[in-house]
Design a protein around this motif. Sequence first.
Motif, PDB file in Angstrom:
ATOM      1  N   ARG A  60       0.670  -1.207   0.047  1.00 27.06           N
ATOM      2  CA  ARG A  60      -0.040  -0.103  -0.067  1.00 27.06           C
ATOM      3  C   ARG A  60       0.961   1.268  -0.114  1.00 27.06           C
ATOM      4  NH1 ARG A  60      -2.715  -3.856  -0.207  1.00 27.06           N
ATOM      5  NH2 ARG A  60      -4.475  -4.466   1.193  1.00 27.06           N
ATOM      6  N   ALA A  61       0.405   2.407  -0.644  1.00 28.70           N
ATOM      7  CA  ALA A  61       1.272   3.567  -0.579  1.00 28.70           C
ATOM      8  C   ALA A  61       0.241   4.671  -0.152  1.00 28.70           C
ATOM      9  CB  ALA A  61       1.546   3.724  -2.139  1.00 28.70           C
ATOM     10  N   PHE A  62       0.882   5.667   0.541  1.00 29.28           N
ATOM     11  CA  PHE A  62      -0.055   6.579   1.060  1.00 29.28           C
ATOM     12  C   PHE A  62       0.655   7.881   0.638  1.00 29.28           C
ATOM     13  CE2 PHE A  62      -0.889   2.769   3.732  1.00 29.28           C
ATOM     14  CZ  PHE A  62      -2.367   2.814   3.706  1.00 29.28           C
ATOM     15  N   LYS A  63      -0.088   8.743   0.192  1.00 25.77           N
ATOM     16  CA  LYS A  63       0.175  10.269   0.036  1.00 25.77           C
ATOM     17  C   LYS A  63       0.146  10.928   1.219  1.00 25.77           C
ATOM     18  CE  LYS A  63       0.168  14.331  -2.741  1.00 25.77           C
ATOM     19  NZ  LYS A  63      -0.641  14.993  -3.669  1.00 25.77           N
ATOM     20  N   CYS A  64       0.950  11.246   2.429  1.00 28.66           N
ATOM     21  CA  CYS A  64       0.991  11.714   3.335  1.00 28.66           C
ATOM     22  C   CYS A  64       2.103  12.240   4.143  1.00 28.66           C
ATOM     23  CB  CYS A  64       0.349  10.463   4.381  1.00 28.66           C
ATOM     24  SG  CYS A  64      -0.034  11.055   6.114  1.00 28.66           S
ATOM     25  N   SER A  65       2.315  13.376   4.380  1.00 28.56           N
ATOM     26  CA  SER A  65       3.381  14.195   4.844  1.00 28.56           C
ATOM     27  C   SER A  65       3.782  13.472   6.099  1.00 28.56           C
ATOM     28  CB  SER A  65       3.255  15.610   4.907  1.00 28.56           C
ATOM     29  OG  SER A  65       4.576  16.122   5.588  1.00 28.56           O
ATOM     30  N   VAL A  66       5.078  13.397   6.443  1.00 34.28           N
ATOM     31  CA  VAL A  66       5.326  12.966   7.923  1.00 34.28           C
ATOM     32  C   VAL A  66       5.030  14.109   8.964  1.00 34.28           C
ATOM     33  CG1 VAL A  66       7.140  11.471   7.269  1.00 34.28           C
ATOM     34  CG2 VAL A  66       7.852  13.788   7.618  1.00 34.28           C
ATOM     35  N   LEU A  67       4.640  15.376   8.514  1.00 37.63           N
ATOM     36  CA  LEU A  67       4.424  16.433   9.290  1.00 37.63           C
ATOM     37  C   LEU A  67       2.934  16.406   9.516  1.00 37.63           C
ATOM     38  CD1 LEU A  67       6.854  18.939   8.319  1.00 37.63           C
ATOM     39  CD2 LEU A  67       6.816  17.484  10.210  1.00 37.63           C
ATOM     40  N   ASP A  68       1.976  15.695   8.833  1.00 31.76           N
ATOM     41  CA  ASP A  68       0.460  15.492   8.982  1.00 31.76           C
ATOM     42  C   ASP A  68       0.334  14.731  10.024  1.00 31.76           C
ATOM     43  OD1 ASP A  68      -2.076  15.379   8.487  1.00 31.76           O
ATOM     44  OD2 ASP A  68      -2.140  14.793   6.452  1.00 31.76           O
TER      45      ASP A  68
END
Length: 248
Positions: A60-68
């Motif tokens: 699975r891939a997730f578009k999600c910043s490590v700061l979110d």
Amino acid sequence: MSSGKLLSGRVALITGGSRGLGRALCEVFAREGASIAFNYASDGKAAEETLAGLDTPNKRAFKCSVLDRPGIEQMVSAIEADLGPIAILVNNAGVTEVMPFAMLEEEDWDEVMDINVKGTYLVTRAVARSMIRRRYGRIVNIGSLAGFKMIDAPVHYCTSKAAIQGFTLALAKELARYEILVNCIAPGLLDEGVGLKLPETKLADYVKHCGLRRPGTCAEIAELAAFVCSERNSYMSGAVLLADGALG
Ligand SMILES: NC(=O)c1ccc[n+]([C@@H]2O[C@H](COP(=O)([O-])OP(=O)(O)OC[C@H]3O[C@@H](n4cnc5c(N)ncnc54)[C@H](OP(=O)(O)O)[C@@H]3O)[C@@H](O)[C@H]2O)c1
């Protein structure tokens, strides 16, 4: 472990998995039998390429910043519902910008420190809670030679990577009681990714002073990480592993 693969049956979350070292980590961990989840910040095409290259249906891939922070918490819940409990976390996402200290503005400092250090804290906290409940975990933080030895690299980047070592040491001590091992891998110059932002002369200088006379590859670092995250490592925690090809 009956398959002979290092990470059979484990679920791994790799931050910044769409390119460079993160992609190599995803590929090697999948080959070693892990289910793979990774996140990335913006480059969806690169993320699709990484996903397509993984030798497992469990990916699975997730578009999600490590700061979110809320996004990370949702991502962790989604991974655990879909693939199972996260046993392995590699904090790989990181950025740099080559600039002299006198030109380094506050927003440059904040960007590098936030993504490299605060992002590592936010993702680790989201994952550690369930590792603590299950009393099992392997966490690898990707540091850098730049946080370890005096080299000619941007000050904010060196500072952030030195912080990753402190984070590793303190976290390893605190989480050992839950059977969670925390280590840091500090690569030297690699032949892909952020290292290529260095000017040609500095790249040549590295090769000249490197015992192995070449940059490392992302795959070489990923193979080391797979071992560190496997059951074959059961006693090393709080270590900083420098992989720099014998830089003198
Ligand atoms: N390459 C080297 O020579 C070298 C040497 C020593 C240490 N390292 C360390 O190795 C790690 C990986 O470096 P790399 O060279 O592979 O870098 P890279 O090729 O630039 O890839 C960085 C990855 O991190 C992701 N990312 C960036 N900002 C993010 C954010 N805010 N949230 C989530 N993901 C984010 C990127 O996603 P997008 O593409 O979507 O932005 C990409 O997947 C870094 O921690 C770096 O400091 C690298």
